[in-house]
Design an enzyme around this catalytic site. Structure first.
Site, PDB file in Angstrom:
ATOM      1  N   GLN A   1       1.032  -1.376  -0.104  1.00 46.43           N
ATOM      2  CA  GLN A   1       0.294   0.172  -0.135  1.00 46.43           C
ATOM      3  C   GLN A   1       0.926   1.353   0.195  1.00 46.43           C
ATOM      4  O   GLN A   1       0.542   2.306  -0.308  1.00 46.43           O
ATOM      5  CB  GLN A   1      -1.273   0.183   1.527  1.00 46.43           C
ATOM      6  CG  GLN A   1      -2.283   1.107   0.695  1.00 46.43           C
ATOM      7  CD  GLN A   1      -2.932   0.442  -0.138  1.00 46.43           C
ATOM      8  OE1 GLN A   1      -3.533  -0.943  -0.376  1.00 46.43           O
ATOM      9  NE2 GLN A   1      -3.827   1.392  -0.915  1.00 46.43           N
TER      10      GLN A   1
ATOM     11  N   ASP B   1      -7.411  -5.257  -5.401  1.00 39.71           N
ATOM     12  CA  ASP B   1      -7.062  -4.555  -6.671  1.00 39.71           C
ATOM     13  C   ASP B   1      -6.538  -4.977  -8.079  1.00 39.71           C
ATOM     14  O   ASP B   1      -7.178  -4.582  -8.717  1.00 39.71           O
ATOM     15  CB  ASP B   1      -5.336  -4.414  -5.749  1.00 39.71           C
ATOM     16  CG  ASP B   1      -5.411  -3.004  -4.593  1.00 39.71           C
ATOM     17  OD1 ASP B   1      -6.435  -2.814  -4.771  1.00 39.71           O
ATOM     18  OD2 ASP B   1      -3.863  -2.732  -4.721  1.00 39.71           O
TER      19      ASP B   1
ATOM     20  N   GLU C   1      -9.923   2.206   4.236  1.00 35.74           N
ATOM     21  CA  GLU C   1     -10.378   2.096   3.257  1.00 35.74           C
ATOM     22  C   GLU C   1      -9.899  -0.329   3.013  1.00 35.74           C
ATOM     23  O   GLU C   1     -11.146  -0.342   2.265  1.00 35.74           O
ATOM     24  CB  GLU C   1      -9.582   2.457   1.735  1.00 35.74           C
ATOM     25  CG  GLU C   1      -9.440   2.371   0.195  1.00 35.74           C
ATOM     26  CD  GLU C   1      -8.670   2.514  -0.689  1.00 35.74           C
ATOM     27  OE1 GLU C   1      -8.477   3.042  -1.963  1.00 35.74           O
ATOM     28  OE2 GLU C   1      -7.291   3.284   0.378  1.00 35.74           O
ATOM     29  N   HIS C   2      -9.187  -0.576   3.009  1.00 35.17           N
ATOM     30  CA  HIS C   2      -8.449  -1.490   2.975  1.00 35.17           C
ATOM     31  C   HIS C   2      -8.296  -1.961   4.695  1.00 35.17           C
ATOM     32  O   HIS C   2      -7.868  -1.445   5.124  1.00 35.17           O
ATOM     33  CB  HIS C   2      -7.603  -1.878   2.419  1.00 35.17           C
ATOM     34  CG  HIS C   2      -7.403  -1.432   0.322  1.00 35.17           C
ATOM     35  ND1 HIS C   2      -6.721  -0.145   0.386  1.00 35.17           N
ATOM     36  CD2 HIS C   2      -7.572  -2.080  -0.505  1.00 35.17           C
ATOM     37  CE1 HIS C   2      -6.675   0.244  -0.960  1.00 35.17           C
ATOM     38  NE2 HIS C   2      -7.617  -0.618  -1.452  1.00 35.17           N
TER      39      HIS C   2
ATOM     40  N   HIS D   1       2.320   2.929  -3.572  1.00 31.83           N
ATOM     41  CA  HIS D   1       0.718   3.708  -4.017  1.00 31.83           C
ATOM     42  C   HIS D   1       1.520   5.045  -4.509  1.00 31.83           C
ATOM     43  O   HIS D   1       1.092   5.285  -5.326  1.00 31.83           O
ATOM     44  CB  HIS D   1      -0.536   3.640  -3.679  1.00 31.83           C
ATOM     45  CG  HIS D   1      -1.211   2.702  -4.251  1.00 31.83           C
ATOM     46  ND1 HIS D   1      -1.872   2.420  -5.113  1.00 31.83           N
ATOM     47  CD2 HIS D   1      -1.462   1.714  -3.400  1.00 31.83           C
ATOM     48  CE1 HIS D   1      -2.427   1.740  -5.090  1.00 31.83           C
ATOM     49  NE2 HIS D   1      -2.591   0.532  -4.006  1.00 31.83           N
TER      50      HIS D   1
ATOM     51  N   HIS E   1     -51.877  19.823  -2.168  1.00 28.75           N
ATOM     52  CA  HIS E   1     -51.860  18.298  -2.043  1.00 28.75           C
ATOM     53  C   HIS E   1     -52.335  17.203  -1.652  1.00 28.75           C
ATOM     54  O   HIS E   1     -53.073  16.465  -1.848  1.00 28.75           O
ATOM     55  CB  HIS E   1     -50.964  17.853  -0.726  1.00 28.75           C
ATOM     56  CG  HIS E   1     -49.186  18.196  -1.213  1.00 28.75           C
ATOM     57  ND1 HIS E   1     -49.046  19.828  -1.519  1.00 28.75           N
ATOM     58  CD2 HIS E   1     -48.303  17.694  -1.415  1.00 28.75           C
ATOM     59  CE1 HIS E   1     -47.447  19.251  -2.101  1.00 28.75           C
ATOM     60  NE2 HIS E   1     -46.418  18.035  -1.826  1.00 28.75           N
TER      61      HIS E   1
END
Length: 443
Positions: free
Chosen positions: A269, A370, A336-337, A272, A429
């Site tokens: 990770q 991934d 996220e992960h 990245h 209405h």
């Protein structure tokens, strides 16, 4: 004040270790890398406005300025795609095809059947999924051309039935796109592929140009400029998949974990980008020392070592008292992960309420999601997993509701509608029901 313990003397960039922090200190520990886009907005808005007014001409000019390529034509030709397909080796093609099958299988299972419900006698309601007609896919090209993101974004778009799919990705200085990106798009059946990246690509898809169709929703990750552009165009011009920020992973580990695996996940990770964040949560001191040692070994073997080192500046190792605290802090962080390398991994996974995607057990690396397990890797970051889902089939459809009421059904629910409308002082209405009920008295 929280002071980290630095366990390693060999790493140039140390993972910060915090032992048994108090719960009132957790928020500070879980802070993400600064992702303030406010200083970009003026620059990005200027580019977007220019593209909105001048179309292809300025899109090409910005491509020359930022990517070094002055395009005569933005659309990738069939000849270019065919050439690229020949350049991709058979081993990689086979891997991409296998991943495609798994992603298709997982997303096809998300197709929901239309259900017709009679909520009360004479009142029939139903909900129907309808594909978003035009979608735009942004595929980063930069230092890591993400052909896997083509799979993740285009496969569900095809399954959902989107009529028009536009794909934008930045070219290199020779005007070429990574062959694997073009091969993957061709394999899925995407024909509208454009040599355009960055803010200019987001603007072109949001507003439309002479070459590029205006879309209804934009998908895909990108750098801070792309993120800012997506946020700005989403204010009134087009929908986007989700808020996005730097990528992140959290690992939960106990004494049953395999430290070399944990280190590899943290580094996968970290490579990245320099603003990525990795966090290790554990209840075992020995795990910390062993993971740090493995990080030292593995980091020095990485081609993207410098990027990973800088990302580790945003990293944390947090030692907690027990499993319950580990679960609680994880749900607060909303990663996220999330990788769970613990003895009772399934039990722990069932108690996770905030995460983008969860990877259970020592033999489930985040890399699987991934690329090829079948789940989608386009996920909410920066804590947005508390409220947002990752990209899935529903991301590409609208849910339209229908209702049909018979005369008997209106007699059944009409009085309730009249009472509620009157209580809200919305007489028109109420009258829309009353006038119909009056007409029914004469039948």
């Amino acid at each position: 004040m929280l002071l980290p313990l630095l366990y390693s003397t060999q790493l140039k960039i140390h993972m910060q270790v915090f032992e048994y922090p108090q719960k009132n200190e957790w928020s500070q520990l879980l802070e993400r890398p600064e992702n303030d886009l406010s200083n970009l907005y003026e620059t990005v808005q200027s580019i977007l406005s220019d593209i909105k007014q001048n179309g292809d001409k300025v899109a090409k000019a910005y491509s020359k300025k930022f990517d070094g390529y002055a395009a005569d034509h933005l659309l990738v030709s069939k000849t270019e795609t065919d050439k690229a397909c020949l350049e991709v080796g058979s081993v990689l093609k086979e891997a991409i095809y296998k991943a495609k099958l798994n992603i298709e299988k997982f997303h096809e299972a998300q197709i929901s059947s239309e259900k017709i419900i009679e909520t009360c006698p004479g009142v029939v309601c139903r909900q129907k999924s309808v594909a978003i007609e035009k979608v735009g896919l942004y595929i980063p090209g930069g230092t890591a051309p993400l052909f896997s993101t083509v799979l993740m974004l285009a496969v569900p778009a095809i399954i959902a039935g989107c009529k028009e799919i536009v794909l934008c990705t930045p070219p290199n200085e020779e005007g070429e796109i990574n062959p694997a990106i073009l091969y993957t798009a061709s394999l899925i059946g995407i024909k509208s592929i454009y040599k355009l990246g960055g803010v200019q690509a987001i603007g072109a898809m949001a507003y439309g140009t002479e070459s590029i169709t205006k879309v209804d929703k934009i998908f895909g990750p990108g750098n801070s400029y792309v993120t800012a552009a997506k946020q700005l165009v989403s204010l009134k011009d087009v929908a986007i998949d989700m808020p996005a920020g730097p990528s992140e992973v959290e690992v939960m580990a106990d004494e049953s974990c395999i430290p070399s695996f944990i280190a590899s996940d943290l580094l996968s990770q970290a490579e990245h980008g320099v603003d990525s964040q990795v966090i290790l949560i554990t209840d075992n001191k020995k795990v910390i020392a062993e993971v740090q040692e493995e990080l030292t070994k593995q980091l020095n073997q990485l081609p993207r070592k410098e990027i990973a080192e800088k990302a580790l500046l945003n990293s944390r190792i947090i030692l907690l008292k027990d499993k319950n605290e580990m679960i609680e802090i994880t749900n607060q962080y909303a990663p996220e992960h999330l990788i769970i390398a613990m003895r009772d991994d399934d039990e722990v996974a069932n108690k996770i309420t905030n995460a983008g995607s969860v990877f259970i057990g020592n033999y489930t690396p985040e890399s699987a999601g991934d690329y090829a397990s079948g789940t989608n890797h386009t996920l909410p970051t920066h804590g947005y997993a508390r409220a947002y889902s990752g990209v899935n089939l529903d991301s590409y459809v609208k849910k339209i509701t229908f209702q049909k009421i018979s005369p008997a059904g209106l007699k059944n629910i009409g009085p309730s509608i009249e009472i509620m409308a009157a209580a809200e002082q919305l007489d028109a209405h109420k009258n829309a029901v009353t006038i119909r009920l009056e007409a029914l008295k004469n039948k």
